[in-house]
Write an enzyme that holds these catalytic residues in place. Sequence first.
Site, PDB file in Angstrom:
ATOM      1  N   TYR A   7      -2.034   0.417   9.876  1.00  0.00           N
ATOM      2  CA  TYR A   7      -2.287  -0.275   8.608  1.00  0.00           C
ATOM      3  C   TYR A   7      -1.040  -0.226   7.723  1.00  0.00           C
ATOM      4  CZ  TYR A   7      -3.740  -0.983   3.832  1.00  0.00           C
ATOM      5  OH  TYR A   7      -3.797  -1.432   2.530  1.00  0.00           O
ATOM      6  N   SER A  44       0.825  -1.207   0.000  1.00  0.00           N
ATOM      7  CA  SER A  44       0.000   0.000   0.000  1.00  0.00           C
ATOM      8  C   SER A  44       0.859   1.257   0.000  1.00  0.00           C
ATOM      9  CB  SER A  44      -0.856  -0.003   1.261  1.00  0.00           C
ATOM     10  OG  SER A  44      -1.453   1.250   1.442  1.00  0.00           O
ATOM     11  N   LYS A  96       1.736  -3.301   6.628  1.00  0.00           N
ATOM     12  CA  LYS A  96       2.119  -3.645   5.242  1.00  0.00           C
ATOM     13  C   LYS A  96       3.639  -3.538   5.081  1.00  0.00           C
ATOM     14  CE  LYS A  96      -1.822  -4.560   3.219  1.00  0.00           C
ATOM     15  NZ  LYS A  96      -2.079  -5.771   2.426  1.00  0.00           N
TER      16      LYS A  96
HETATM   17  N1  UFG Z   1     -12.963  10.522   3.090  1.00  0.00           N
HETATM   18  C1  UFG Z   1     -13.937  11.456   3.373  1.00  0.00           C
HETATM   19  N2  UFG Z   1     -15.193  10.987   3.665  1.00  0.00           N
HETATM   20  C2  UFG Z   1     -15.513   9.674   3.670  1.00  0.00           C
HETATM   21  C3  UFG Z   1     -14.497   8.728   3.355  1.00  0.00           C
HETATM   22  C4  UFG Z   1     -13.238   9.204   3.081  1.00  0.00           C
HETATM   23  O1  UFG Z   1     -13.687  12.652   3.397  1.00  0.00           O
HETATM   24  O2  UFG Z   1     -16.681   9.321   3.954  1.00  0.00           O
HETATM   25  C5  UFG Z   1     -11.613  11.010   2.772  1.00  0.00           C
HETATM   26  C6  UFG Z   1     -10.551  10.411   3.674  1.00  0.00           C
HETATM   27  O3  UFG Z   1     -10.442  11.134   4.868  1.00  0.00           O
HETATM   28  C7  UFG Z   1      -9.314  10.495   2.783  1.00  0.00           C
HETATM   29  C8  UFG Z   1      -9.889  10.305   1.368  1.00  0.00           C
HETATM   30  O4  UFG Z   1     -11.274  10.580   1.478  1.00  0.00           O
HETATM   31  O5  UFG Z   1      -8.749  11.742   2.875  1.00  0.00           O
HETATM   32  C9  UFG Z   1      -9.733   8.896   0.859  1.00  0.00           C
HETATM   33  O6  UFG Z   1     -10.194   8.006   1.864  1.00  0.00           O
HETATM   34  P1  UFG Z   1     -10.477   6.468   1.607  1.00  0.00           P
HETATM   35  O7  UFG Z   1     -11.013   5.909   2.888  1.00  0.00           O
HETATM   36  O8  UFG Z   1     -11.314   6.300   0.399  1.00  0.00           O
HETATM   37  O9  UFG Z   1      -9.066   5.857   1.277  1.00  0.00           O
HETATM   38  P2  UFG Z   1      -7.672   6.005   2.069  1.00  0.00           P
HETATM   39  O10 UFG Z   1      -6.838   7.006   1.353  1.00  0.00           O
HETATM   40  O11 UFG Z   1      -7.870   6.198   3.519  1.00  0.00           O
HETATM   41  O12 UFG Z   1      -7.064   4.549   1.990  1.00  0.00           O
HETATM   42  C10 UFG Z   1      -7.079   3.820   0.805  1.00  0.00           C
HETATM   43  C11 UFG Z   1      -7.108   2.353   1.153  1.00  0.00           C
HETATM   44  C12 UFG Z   1      -5.832   1.936   1.765  1.00  0.00           C
HETATM   45  C13 UFG Z   1      -4.653   2.407   0.949  1.00  0.00           C
HETATM   46  C14 UFG Z   1      -4.701   3.883   0.673  1.00  0.00           C
HETATM   47  C15 UFG Z   1      -3.550   4.275  -0.206  1.00  0.00           C
HETATM   48  O13 UFG Z   1      -8.177   2.059   2.050  1.00  0.00           O
HETATM   49  O14 UFG Z   1      -5.861   0.533   1.821  1.00  0.00           O
HETATM   50  O15 UFG Z   1      -5.932   4.151   0.055  1.00  0.00           O
HETATM   51  O16 UFG Z   1      -3.645   5.597  -0.610  1.00  0.00           O
HETATM   52  F1  UFG Z   1      -3.518   2.177   1.620  1.00  0.00           F
END
Ligand code: UFG
Length: 337
Positions: A149, A125, A153
Amino acid sequence: MNSPKTPSAEPILVTGGAGYIGSHVVRDLDAKGYFPVVLDDLSSGHAEAMLCGELVRGDAGDTERVGALIRARGIRRVLHFAAFIQVEESVAEPLKYYENNSFNCLRLLKACLASGVKSFIFSSSAAVYGIPGTIPVAETAPLLPINPYGASKLVSEMLLRDAAASRPGFRYVALRYFNAAGADRLARLGQDYRKPTHLLTRALKTALGRFPCLEVFGDDYPTADGTAVRDYIHVDDLSSAHLKALEYLENGGESRAFNCGYGVGHSVLDVVAAAKRVTGIDFPVVHAARRPGDPAALVADPGLIRRELGWAPPVPALDEIVASAWKWEQKLAARKN
Ligand code: UFG
């Protein structure tokens, strides 16, 4: 589950192959002529997500059982997807993440090394980088995860690195995924988590009325519009990187990690706007506090994977990724109603 492939097709072990990304890769492995043997405990995957191959229900960390399976089937190649993936949950329950993601990887590796596995593709990741000093981030950037997380990884990557150094016949590729999004372009597969947390999925389910509003976590990041920036990669393109990685190892490529992203960043508000455009629904959006463990920006430098694996899919417009996910979400909603 039966596959149209003949019994002579090469068996390949896919842990977590009934999950979101794994199920897309299983589809493509079958098309390439492999016979996917999927090991999945169905804790977040779904048996219906397997369009082909065979499902063995079980735990990737059960060294003895997995070793026996590898030997019985004469398996030489393994793809390891099975893992927990939610950043926020990992902050609240770190040991759960180290146990499932790191220790189970170790136990799987022991089975692989003891049973003659030659090639291993690992779902890593972008979270291993933590808060990168420069964007886009290259593989040479410091590995300083800021949440359990990402750390879980990174531990797995270290296990792989050291195991491969000790066994000349064993090589691996770690694919550092940026943000997997979208769904199978024929809407046969897609994301179906019991507790969806990913941005695009939450936005589309809000459009469908499943949630009252979409929360934007943080609007004071040092980015152009104040919301967090990510490199959203279509799951079909992410899947094709695995096939390229297998080919690379087949051709004698050395063990290493590759970024898997397009090198294009979109903010949370960009994704929200795209979701509204594609669905035609002006769903409610509220601003909320930052989510623990979130970096401000994560965008890949895709130079290495382009050069070494020849993986350079045309970069789809954000709306195209959203449209594939929207088709899937509508299908899922119809199925569940
Ligand atoms: N976000 C919101 N509202 C929501 C959900 C997410 O504002 O309801 C924001 C989060 O705070 C973040 C962005 O959108 O800033 C992306 O969030 P995601 O949960 O969609 O994805 P993440 O970036 O947290 O994580 C994902 C995967 C991980 C991986 C990562 C790598 O879940 O497994 O991308 O960039 F490691």
